[in-house]
Every structure is written in structure tokens, then in C-alpha cells.
Write a protein that holds these residues in place. Structure first.
Motif, PDB file in Angstrom:
ATOM      1  N   CYS A 193     -23.650   1.864   0.076  1.00 24.24           N
ATOM      2  CA  CYS A 193     -24.795   2.706  -0.253  1.00 24.24           C
ATOM      3  C   CYS A 193     -25.105   3.658   0.905  1.00 24.24           C
ATOM      4  O   CYS A 193     -25.530   4.779   0.689  1.00 24.24           O
ATOM      5  CB  CYS A 193     -26.007   1.817  -0.561  1.00 24.24           C
ATOM      6  SG  CYS A 193     -27.478   2.740  -1.034  1.00 24.24           S
ATOM      7  N   SER A 194     -24.902   3.182   2.130  1.00 20.21           N
ATOM      8  CA  SER A 194     -25.219   4.014   3.297  1.00 20.21           C
ATOM      9  C   SER A 194     -24.271   3.677   4.447  1.00 20.21           C
ATOM     10  O   SER A 194     -23.511   2.706   4.394  1.00 20.21           O
ATOM     11  CB  SER A 194     -26.675   3.803   3.730  1.00 20.21           C
ATOM     12  OG  SER A 194     -26.920   2.441   4.023  1.00 20.21           O
ATOM     13  N   VAL A 195     -24.338   4.496   5.473  1.00 22.94           N
ATOM     14  CA  VAL A 195     -23.550   4.282   6.679  1.00 22.94           C
ATOM     15  C   VAL A 195     -24.502   4.155   7.859  1.00 22.94           C
ATOM     16  O   VAL A 195     -25.449   4.947   8.000  1.00 22.94           O
ATOM     17  CB  VAL A 195     -22.564   5.442   6.913  1.00 22.94           C
ATOM     18  CG1 VAL A 195     -22.026   5.414   8.336  1.00 22.94           C
ATOM     19  CG2 VAL A 195     -21.420   5.352   5.927  1.00 22.94           C
ATOM     20  N   VAL A 196     -24.269   3.147   8.671  1.00 21.68           N
ATOM     21  CA  VAL A 196     -25.082   2.916   9.863  1.00 21.68           C
ATOM     22  C   VAL A 196     -24.200   3.105  11.088  1.00 21.68           C
ATOM     23  O   VAL A 196     -23.090   2.569  11.140  1.00 21.68           O
ATOM     24  CB  VAL A 196     -25.674   1.500   9.875  1.00 21.68           C
ATOM     25  CG1 VAL A 196     -26.530   1.293  11.116  1.00 21.68           C
ATOM     26  CG2 VAL A 196     -26.490   1.248   8.623  1.00 21.68           C
ATOM     27  N   SER A 197     -24.677   3.864  12.048  1.00 29.52           N
ATOM     28  CA  SER A 197     -23.954   4.038  13.302  1.00 29.52           C
ATOM     29  C   SER A 197     -24.895   3.749  14.469  1.00 29.52           C
ATOM     30  O   SER A 197     -26.114   3.919  14.368  1.00 29.52           O
ATOM     31  CB  SER A 197     -23.379   5.456  13.410  1.00 29.52           C
ATOM     32  OG  SER A 197     -24.380   6.448  13.237  1.00 29.52           O
TER      33      SER A 197
ATOM     34  N   THR B 255     -13.974   5.824   1.402  1.00 28.74           N
ATOM     35  CA  THR B 255     -13.263   6.688   0.459  1.00 28.74           C
ATOM     36  C   THR B 255     -14.229   7.481  -0.407  1.00 28.74           C
ATOM     37  O   THR B 255     -13.826   8.426  -1.070  1.00 28.74           O
ATOM     38  CB  THR B 255     -12.340   5.858  -0.460  1.00 28.74           C
ATOM     39  OG1 THR B 255     -13.126   4.928  -1.202  1.00 28.74           O
ATOM     40  CG2 THR B 255     -11.294   5.119   0.362  1.00 28.74           C
ATOM     41  N   GLU B 256     -15.514   7.102  -0.419  1.00 32.12           N
ATOM     42  CA  GLU B 256     -16.545   7.817  -1.168  1.00 32.12           C
ATOM     43  C   GLU B 256     -17.699   8.126  -0.227  1.00 32.12           C
ATOM     44  O   GLU B 256     -17.987   7.364   0.699  1.00 32.12           O
ATOM     45  CB  GLU B 256     -17.063   6.973  -2.346  1.00 32.12           C
ATOM     46  CG  GLU B 256     -16.010   6.594  -3.367  1.00 32.12           C
ATOM     47  CD  GLU B 256     -15.562   7.758  -4.216  1.00 32.12           C
ATOM     48  OE1 GLU B 256     -16.313   8.761  -4.283  1.00 32.12           O
ATOM     49  OE2 GLU B 256     -14.471   7.680  -4.805  1.00 32.12           O
ATOM     50  N   MET B 257     -18.368   9.242  -0.473  1.00 34.21           N
ATOM     51  CA  MET B 257     -19.546   9.574   0.325  1.00 34.21           C
ATOM     52  C   MET B 257     -20.693   8.632  -0.033  1.00 34.21           C
ATOM     53  O   MET B 257     -20.943   8.365  -1.211  1.00 34.21           O
ATOM     54  CB  MET B 257     -19.973  11.014   0.073  1.00 34.21           C
ATOM     55  CG  MET B 257     -19.212  12.027   0.890  1.00 34.21           C
ATOM     56  SD  MET B 257     -19.539  11.911   2.677  1.00 34.21           S
ATOM     57  CE  MET B 257     -21.258  12.433   2.770  1.00 34.21           C
ATOM     58  N   PRO B 258     -21.418   8.137   0.967  1.00 35.48           N
ATOM     59  CA  PRO B 258     -22.580   7.287   0.697  1.00 35.48           C
ATOM     60  C   PRO B 258     -23.787   8.123   0.299  1.00 35.48           C
ATOM     61  O   PRO B 258     -23.747   9.351   0.318  1.00 35.48           O
ATOM     62  CB  PRO B 258     -22.806   6.593   2.044  1.00 35.48           C
ATOM     63  CG  PRO B 258     -22.352   7.610   3.050  1.00 35.48           C
ATOM     64  CD  PRO B 258     -21.175   8.310   2.400  1.00 35.48           C
ATOM     65  N   TYR B 259     -24.873   7.430  -0.061  1.00 30.53           N
ATOM     66  CA  TYR B 259     -26.113   8.103  -0.428  1.00 30.53           C
ATOM     67  C   TYR B 259     -26.937   8.509   0.789  1.00 30.53           C
ATOM     68  O   TYR B 259     -27.905   9.258   0.653  1.00 30.53           O
ATOM     69  CB  TYR B 259     -26.961   7.199  -1.325  1.00 30.53           C
ATOM     70  CG  TYR B 259     -26.410   7.024  -2.708  1.00 30.53           C
ATOM     71  CD1 TYR B 259     -26.639   7.976  -3.702  1.00 30.53           C
ATOM     72  CD2 TYR B 259     -25.653   5.902  -3.036  1.00 30.53           C
ATOM     73  CE1 TYR B 259     -26.129   7.820  -4.979  1.00 30.53           C
ATOM     74  CE2 TYR B 259     -25.137   5.736  -4.313  1.00 30.53           C
ATOM     75  CZ  TYR B 259     -25.378   6.696  -5.282  1.00 30.53           C
ATOM     76  OH  TYR B 259     -24.861   6.538  -6.543  1.00 30.53           O
ATOM     77  N   GLY B 260     -26.591   7.997   1.962  1.00 30.12           N
ATOM     78  CA  GLY B 260     -27.358   8.337   3.148  1.00 30.12           C
ATOM     79  C   GLY B 260     -26.793   7.650   4.373  1.00 30.12           C
ATOM     80  O   GLY B 260     -25.797   6.916   4.305  1.00 30.12           O
ATOM     81  N   GLY B 261     -27.437   7.908   5.499  1.00 27.76           N
ATOM     82  CA  GLY B 261     -26.973   7.315   6.744  1.00 27.76           C
ATOM     83  C   GLY B 261     -28.100   7.182   7.742  1.00 27.76           C
ATOM     84  O   GLY B 261     -29.106   7.894   7.688  1.00 27.76           O
ATOM     85  N   VAL B 262     -27.930   6.218   8.663  1.00 29.41           N
ATOM     86  CA  VAL B 262     -28.894   5.974   9.738  1.00 29.41           C
ATOM     87  C   VAL B 262     -28.113   5.868  11.037  1.00 29.41           C
ATOM     88  O   VAL B 262     -27.082   5.185  11.092  1.00 29.41           O
ATOM     89  CB  VAL B 262     -29.693   4.678   9.508  1.00 29.41           C
ATOM     90  CG1 VAL B 262     -30.754   4.513  10.588  1.00 29.41           C
ATOM     91  CG2 VAL B 262     -30.319   4.659   8.126  1.00 29.41           C
TER      92      VAL B 262
END
Length: 325
Positions: free
Chosen positions: A142-146, A187-194
Motif C-alpha cells: 500500500c505504501s513505501v517507508v524509507s 513492480t507496482e506504484m504504491p498509494y503513498g510513501g513516508v
């Protein structure tokens, strides 16, 4: 039952609310033909004198003709669908300030000078004691966290949580994130990121969906931290991600074609479904009752020939641009 939407029209310093029980997944369709067609659509639906709250309202739009501002939110099936809608609205609402309402109904009521709490109940933002992190082992999070590490490097993970869900656990969640194993590349873009930078005490967040409470910073537990809210712009986090964990770069052409395919498609007729539900026997002799609002079909946008031609021209041009790279 239903996908409730609220519409607001501001004109000549007055505003009025409208309601459709089935239109939350059609907000974009109703907006695409432009401000005049959208306003006709809203006014063709039920006029009401109340606000839907953040729980029941699943899509909304405010058209301010006096200030030429459009505020809207609705759930998108993908990152590409959201960006495709934004691209079309930028062309069919020329001269308008088109904004996605990330704070949901709060953005609409705040625009009218009513504050952001009108449609929210006490305790609406639920925090929790961080005890784990929902890193994923598949490629469609759903999202990416860095996180920026003490040595200056950055690590990233896919997550099952929505972007703002990572803030509900407070800064203590960061150590749990860092301790998580690496995940697969996307492989797919998430809905958001933090993105967390503990040394700078900064949180950066972007999303292509609503993130209720994002303007109520600091959220509980984040006192003395700064928020860098990026709207739906993922490019800053993209620059920070490690080389082995990049964002994909999908074409918008398929999403734009889906918008073309939806032109003129009538909303589904839920009458037969409701009739079957009402006729079915309830448990222990209970009598099913149908919400009267559910019996009122949504009145969709009905663009004129000129409005539809302008919309098709915009879509054709955007598809050509997307295919050209």
C-alpha cells in the motif's frame, strides 16, 4: 450499503450541499467534463442541509465558482488512475485551482471557514503502542517507508499500512522498521510513501489518497518533529530511495484509456439488487428495511456535445503524450 458522496457548490458568496447515495466511485467521472457540467450534475442530485462525516463520506467535491477553486477526493484504484484524473482535470478546468482534498471533508469545511473538525468525532485519530511493523513480502504494498540511517544511507520497505498509519505508532515505530528484513523491489506504484529522518526529526509524506489529519500536525507523539507534506508528489522520496529499491515508472496511457471507456457509461442500476435484498427473509423473522436514500439513483454528468468534444480532445492528447514517453 452504498458509496456516499457529497457535493458543494459555491456561487455568489453562498453555498449549497448535495448528496448522492451511489456516487463516491463516480466523483471523477462527474468532474471530468469541466466546471459547468459538474455543477449541473451536482444540482441534479438531492439537495441537503447537513454534512456527511468522515466515516460515511467516501467521495466529495466542492466547486467554488467565485474563487475558481475545485476541491475533491475519491478513492483511486491505482496510482496511475489518480494521476490520470489529475492530468485530465488540469485541462478541462482551465484557469481553475484544482486541488485534491487530502484531508477529506476537513479540506472542504475549512475552505468554507467552518474549520476541520466539523465532520469528525473526538478520538478519531487512533494511536497505538508500536510493537511491530507490517513490512510486506510481496511486490504490491500500500505504501513505501524509507528511513535515513545514522551513517547517512537510506533503506526502504514496502508496507501493508496506509501512509498515515505509520504515524499512529509514534517515533518508536522507526526502530522496528529499521530492524525489519529487506523486502523485494516494487513492480507496482504504491498509494503513498513516508520518509523518516530521525537526526533531522523530520517526517515527509505523500499520498494519492486522503490522509485525514495531515493538517493537524503535530499528531500525537510527534511533538518537536517537523512535517514535510508533499501532496501526491512522490518525486522527493524517489530521489532518496536506494538504487536497489526504485519506484516503478508506469505509463498513464492505460489509465487514460479507462477514462475514455467510461465516457457516457450510466451508473449501475441498484434497484434490482435492493429489491432482492428487501424480499429476502431476515433472521428470526426480521423485516428488511431499505434506506430511502438508496432508492434514489445517481444523476450523472450529462455533458453537452461541445463539453464532451473538449474532454475527448484532452484525453486523446494526453494518451498520445503518455505513449510518446
Amino acid at each position: 450499503m452504498g458509496a456516499r458522496a457529497q457535493y458543494v457548490v459555491v456561487e455568489n458568496r453562498t453555498w449549497q450541499r448535495y448528496y448522492s447515495h451511489w456516487a463516491a466511485n463516480r466523483v471523477v467521472d462527474d468532474l471530468l467534463p469541466g466546471p459547468v457540467a459538474a455543477t449541473r450534475c451536482f444540482r441534479a442530485n438531492q439537495e441537503i442541509d447537513e454534512w456527511l462525516d468522515d466515516v460515511w463520506c467516501e467521495g466529495a467535491a466542492l466547486v467554488d465558482h467565485d474563487r475558481r477553486i475545485l476541491l475533491w477526493f475519491a478513492f483511486a484504484d491505482s496510482w496511475s488512475d489518480h494521476l490520470a484524473a489529475r492530468a485530465v482535470l488540469a485541462r478541462t478546468w482551465p484557469g481553475w485551482d484544482v486541488r485534491f482534498a487530502h484531508d477529506g471533508m476537513g479540506d472542504l469545511t475549512d475552505h468554507l471557514g467552518l474549520g476541520r473538525d466539523l465532520t469528525r468525532s473526538p478520538g478519531w485519530f487512533e494511536t497505538f503502542e508500536a510493537a511491530g511493523f507490517a513490512a510486506t513480502d510481496y511486490t504490491e504494498p500500500c505504501s513505501v517507508v524509507s528511513v535515513r540511517l545514522p551513517d547517512g544511507g537510506v533503506r526502504a520497505w514496502g508496507s501493508d499500512w496506509e501512509p498515515i498509519g505509520h504515524l499512529a505508532g509514534g517515533p518508536g515505530l522507526i526502530d522496528l522498521i529499521v530492524a525489519s528484513p529487506n523486502g523485494p523491489a516494487l513492480t507496482e506504484m504504491p498509494y503513498g510513501g513516508v520518509h523518516f529522518d530521525p537526526e533531522a526529526r523530520t517526517v515527509s509524506l505523500w499520498a494519492v489518497q486522503d490522509v485525514l489529519g495531515i493538517h493537524d500536525w503535530p499528531l500525537p507523539g510527534w511533538e518537536n518533529w517537523a512535517l514535510d507534506f508533499r501532496g501526491d508528489d512522490h518525486t522527493q522520496q524517489a530521489r532518496l530511495l536506494p538504487a536497489g529499491f526504485p519506484f516503478p515508472r508506469p505509463s498513464l496511457a492505460p489509465a487514460l484509456r479507462r477514462l475514455v471507456d467510461g465516457l457516457g457509461a450510466p451508473p449501475p442500476d441498484n434497484g434490482a439488487l435492493l429489491a432482492r435484498a428487501a424480499d429476502a427473509p431476515g433472521p428470526q423473522g426480521a423485516v428488511p428495511v431499505v434506506n430511502p436514500a438508496a432508492l434514489m439513483p445517481h444523476e450523472p454528468a450529462d455533458p453537452t456535445r461541445a463539453e464532451l468534444a473538449a474532454l475527448r480532445t484532452a484525453l486523446d492528447a494526453l494518451i498520445a503524450e503518455a505513449e510518446a514517453g
